[in-house]
Design a protein around this motif. Structure first.
Motif, PDB file in Angstrom:
ATOM      1  N   ILE A 120       0.852  -1.183   0.000  1.00 28.89           N
ATOM      2  CA  ILE A 120       0.000   0.000   0.000  1.00 28.89           C
ATOM      3  C   ILE A 120       0.888   1.234   0.000  1.00 28.89           C
ATOM      4  N   ILE A 124      -3.843   5.700   2.272  1.00 24.58           N
ATOM      5  CA  ILE A 124      -4.914   4.731   2.043  1.00 24.58           C
ATOM      6  C   ILE A 124      -5.255   4.028   3.348  1.00 24.58           C
ATOM      7  N   TYR A 126      -7.386   0.860   4.780  1.00 23.59           N
ATOM      8  CA  TYR A 126      -7.988  -0.373   4.277  1.00 23.59           C
ATOM      9  C   TYR A 126      -8.217  -1.336   5.432  1.00 23.59           C
ATOM     10  N   ARG A 157       0.130  -3.724  -5.824  1.00 26.91           N
ATOM     11  CA  ARG A 157       0.566  -2.438  -5.274  1.00 26.91           C
ATOM     12  C   ARG A 157      -0.528  -1.407  -5.503  1.00 26.91           C
ATOM     13  N   LEU A 158      -1.095  -0.924  -4.423  1.00 25.45           N
ATOM     14  CA  LEU A 158      -2.172   0.048  -4.493  1.00 25.45           C
ATOM     15  C   LEU A 158      -1.593   1.434  -4.228  1.00 25.45           C
TER      16      LEU A 158
END
Length: 260
Positions: A120, A124, A126, A157-158
């Motif tokens: 990440i 972000i 999550y 991969r975000l």
């Protein structure tokens, strides 16, 4: 009908006989045939070593070319084993205020042992459903493509390129993860102007998500022209100029729109 050659005396030379034969078979004069045959019989010992060296050099060059070809093939095989394959898709989320955010999801493989990992990057938030939906997405991708990841490691991969904090939860990125994995396994690419939002179920069904209107607006701002949404949720998007909304019920239907 055959040609009869008469030798006039015992002293007739081989060159003369060959010249007569050539004159009749090659359509040339006796003088031309005799000169050509005489040249072919000439042998100069002084040039022997030079000729041998020339032949040896040519042989060595041929062998070197063979070795070079084999080395290039070996390098290509090693490169294929080490090659990093990557697919990038747009996935959609919302921020803490409920506004849509377009994230980048990179999925890539390396030679490995079948591990599935996630990274990440950026602001972000999550929950545990992201990892769960990631594993389901990979399983569905392998089932749909009939390809195995047993010799590869798969990385998700975000990336959030914005300063706002994006919230990814409820498995809403599952369909996008699955589509990216399918693209990798089939050697295809994902069309950059198409995005999908929805959960992914073990049977490949795409499930409902929230915040569709906000996500659609973020998709349009990110250059997306086609947005795939779960079956029965198209009306929740409303009208977004320049954005076509298509409902899909399962990942196979989505493949027809997204893969190139």
């Amino acid at each position: 009908m055959g040609t009869l050659f008469v030798l006039q005396s015992r002293s007739t030379s081989v060159v003369q006989v060959a010249a007569c034969i050539a004159m009749h078979t090659q359509n040339c004069t006796y003088k031309e045939a005799k000169e050509n045959f005489s040249k072919a019989l000439r042998f100069d010992p002084k040039n022997l070593k030079a000729r041998l060296r020339e032949a040896e050099c040519l042989f060595q060059m041929e062998e070197l070319e063979k070795v070079k070809t084999e080395l290039e093939a070996a390098r290509a095989s090693i490169s294929a084993l080490r090659r990093v394959e990557k697919v990038t898709v747009t996935t959609l989320a919302v921020d803490q205020e409920g506004r849509g955010v377009a994230l980048k999801l990179e999925v890539f493989t390396r030679t490995g042992k079948g591990n599935v990992l996630i990274d990440i990057s950026g602001n972000i938030l999550y929950d545990e459903t992201v990892q769960e939906s990631m594993l389901i997405a990979v399983a569905v991708a392998q089932e749909v493509t009939k390809r195995s990841l047993v010799n590869k490691d798969l990385y998700f991969r975000l990336i959030n390129p914005f300063e706002v904090t994006a919230v990814v939860g409820g498995g809403s990125a599952g369909a996008a993860m699955c589509m990216a994995a399918i693209a990798l396994l089939t050697g295809k690419t994902v069309k950059p102007n198409v995005a999908i939002t929805g959960t992914i179920k073990p049977d490949g069904t795409i499930g409902r998500v929230g915040g569709l209107r906000a996500k659609a607006l973020a998709a349009k701002a990110a250059g997306i022209t086609i947005l795939l949404v779960p079956k029965g949720q198209g009306a929740e998007v409303g009208s977004v100029p320049g954005l076509t909304v298509i409902e899909v019920s399962n990942i196979r239907e989505a493949m027809a729109y997204m893969l190139a």
